[in-house]
Scaffold this active site. Structure first.
Site, PDB file in Angstrom:
ATOM      1  N   CYS A   1     -42.966  23.183  57.554  1.00 31.61           N
ATOM      2  CA  CYS A   1     -43.518  24.071  56.523  1.00 31.61           C
ATOM      3  C   CYS A   1     -44.747  23.466  55.864  1.00 31.61           C
ATOM      4  O   CYS A   1     -45.407  24.114  55.073  1.00 31.61           O
ATOM      5  CB  CYS A   1     -42.459  24.393  55.478  1.00 31.61           C
TER       6      CYS A   1
ATOM      7  N   ASN B   1     -33.893  37.402  58.759  1.00 30.91           N
ATOM      8  CA  ASN B   1     -33.986  36.119  59.446  1.00 30.91           C
ATOM      9  C   ASN B   1     -32.671  35.822  60.153  1.00 30.91           C
ATOM     10  O   ASN B   1     -31.624  36.393  59.848  1.00 30.91           O
ATOM     11  CB  ASN B   1     -34.454  34.994  58.507  1.00 30.91           C
ATOM     12  N   ASP B   2     -32.759  34.952  61.132  1.00 29.56           N
ATOM     13  CA  ASP B   2     -31.597  34.765  62.008  1.00 29.56           C
ATOM     14  C   ASP B   2     -30.392  34.155  61.285  1.00 29.56           C
ATOM     15  O   ASP B   2     -29.258  34.439  61.640  1.00 29.56           O
ATOM     16  CB  ASP B   2     -31.982  33.985  63.269  1.00 29.56           C
TER      17      ASP B   2
ATOM     18  N   CYS C   1     -42.474  18.111  57.203  1.00 32.23           N
ATOM     19  CA  CYS C   1     -41.698  19.252  57.700  1.00 32.23           C
ATOM     20  C   CYS C   1     -42.639  20.269  58.339  1.00 32.23           C
ATOM     21  O   CYS C   1     -43.838  20.276  58.066  1.00 32.23           O
ATOM     22  CB  CYS C   1     -40.952  19.878  56.526  1.00 32.23           C
TER      23      CYS C   1
HETATM   24 ZN   LIG Z   1     -39.971  22.359  54.847  1.00 30.39          ZN
END
Ligand SMILES: [Zn+2]
Length: 429
Positions: free
Chosen positions: A276, A211-212, A274
């Site tokens: 997510c 991941n970045d 969020c």
């Molecule tokens: Zn989240």
């Protein structure tokens, strides 16, 4: 799920005591790999100094170095001797044979794709930046983007794609680097993709992914402020909030390579929604989409949904600079939540340095004196000073350089971590 209760005396059945570190693992690397890494870190170093620094006999260093030179990975270089004024025998030092391998590093993001090509000693040979329209890509689109970028950066470097040994690739989101899998990424339409394996097959080139946030941390560890620090944290604030943590000079990834998701630590029960899907994540208060959400509500910027988040944020920033109270309060609030997140990092890891990395624009406000004061109040009072916080507003090229470091370390690992025969095969090529 109920926690498992284990009789801790059961583990006493294993003879011996102390941590059971598997042989030739990350924590116990073969001597020749340690020699190579020492030389690479030093740039130029004499054999005797390598022996001193590794605490082994000069004879074993000589043997290891001979193998590495034979395999074409190290070379002897003439080191300038201090105070010698050109007299006497020149000192012979060791250096990495820069032309031994070349790797590419690439970062795919919502705004732009970036790539670099570096040689085996870590020198950047070429770089390339391509703007793009934001949005999730299908796998064929993603591969197309990678190929175009790769061919373009190779052309700049004056090499063929086949001259590359490996490619390091960074994408935002949840990435299991070890397994080469992307669970979720904002630049990808699909979830749970075996990206490393698929990209390797598609490009005919070994691809390693991460991941970045981990890649920018690797960049700091390999090329930046983190080179000399055993423990530090990098917090990235861009489209999301990411973190990379270095423990004992190595990136800490967690059991499944999915740790360090600072952006999804909860700062508010039943709080803001969020990306997510959960509520109350730090990211839902600090990331650019969170600021944009607030901006469109507080400043009544309806009808501007079509405009890019960057334009919206720049406008918000301009308003804040011009003294608009609502705009200022949005940055101030985000700064307070950032302070909560950073104080949690301090309380958990006690890092020697925290680096804030990402786009500069938002930092003027996020990194205000009151944000730091708030962080100081929330960190446990030990009487010791809080870790210094540095802002590194590097561009995406740094992230691509981190991706190149990932590729370099994978190549080195592949060449040196195995048995001795592996090195012989390399030499024979
Ligand atoms: Zn989240």
């Amino acid at each position: 799920m109920m926690p498992q209760v284990r009789d801790s005396s059961a583990s006493n059945a294993v003879p011996g005591c102390g941590p059971l570190i598997p042989p030739l693992s990350d924590a116990l690397r073969p001597l020749r790999q340690q020699i190579f890494e020492r030389v690479r870190a030093a740039g130029q170093i004499a054999r005797v100094q390598v022996a001193k620094e590794l605490g082994v006999s000069p004879a074993s260093v000589t043997t290891g170095v001979s193998e590495l030179i034979e395999a074409g990975l190290l070379e002897e270089v003439i080191a300038p001797r201090e105070g010698d004024a050109g007299r006497g025998r020149p000192a012979v030092a060791l250096g990495v044979r820069a032309c031994a391998h070349r790797v590419a590093g690439m970062k795919l993001s919502d705004r732009e794709h970036t790539a670099v090509i570096v040689d085996f000693a870590g020198n950047v040979i070429a770089d390339e930046v391509v703007q793009r329209t934001p949005g999730a890509m299908s796998l064929p689109q993603l591969f197309q983007a990678m190929e175009t970028l790769l061919d373009s950066v190779c052309a700049k470097a004056g090499i063929e794609r086949t001259a590359l040994t490996a490619l390091g690739l960074g994408v935002p989101g949840f990435v299991d680097s070890g397994a080469g899998q992307v669970m979720w990424s904002s630049v990808m339409a699909d979830r749970g993709v075996d990206l490393a394996a698929l990209a390797t097959a598609h490009l005919g080139l070994a691809v390693h992914i991460d991941n970045d946030a981990n890649l920018v941390t690797l960049a700091e560890l390999w090329f930046g402020a983190g080179r000399g620090l055993p423990d530090f944290a990098v917090v990235t604030i861009e489209h999301g909030v990411g973190m990379g943590v270095v423990v004992n000079h190595r990136i800490y990834r967690g059991a499944h390579g999915l740790g360090m998701e600072l952006g999804h630590t909860k700062v508010q029960l039943d709080g803001a929604l969020c990306r997510c899907g959960q509520r109350g994540c730090l990211e839902a208060y600090v990331a650019d989409y969170a600021l944009a959400r607030e901006a469109s509500t507080a400043l009544n910027w309806v009808g501007k949904d079509g405009q890019s988040i960057n334009v919206l944020l720049e406008s918000l920033y301009d308003h804040a600079k011009a003294g608009n109270a609502a705009a200022r309060s949005i940055f101030r609030r985000a700064g307070r939540y950032l302070a909560v997140g950073l104080s949690n990092v301090v309380n958990l890891f006690d890092p020697s340095l925290i680096i804030l990395s990402g786009e500069r624009m938002r930092y003027d406000y996020l990194y205000a004196a009151d944000t730091l004061a708030e962080m100081e109040n929330l960190a446990i009072a030990t009487g010791r000073p809080r870790p210094p916080i540095e802002i590194h507003a590097w561009g995406d090229l740094l992230w691509a350089q981190g991706a190149a470091a990932l590729a370099l370390s994978a190549v080195t690992e592949g060449l040196l971590a195995g048995n001795r025969d592996g090195l012989r095969e390399v030499a024979a090529q």
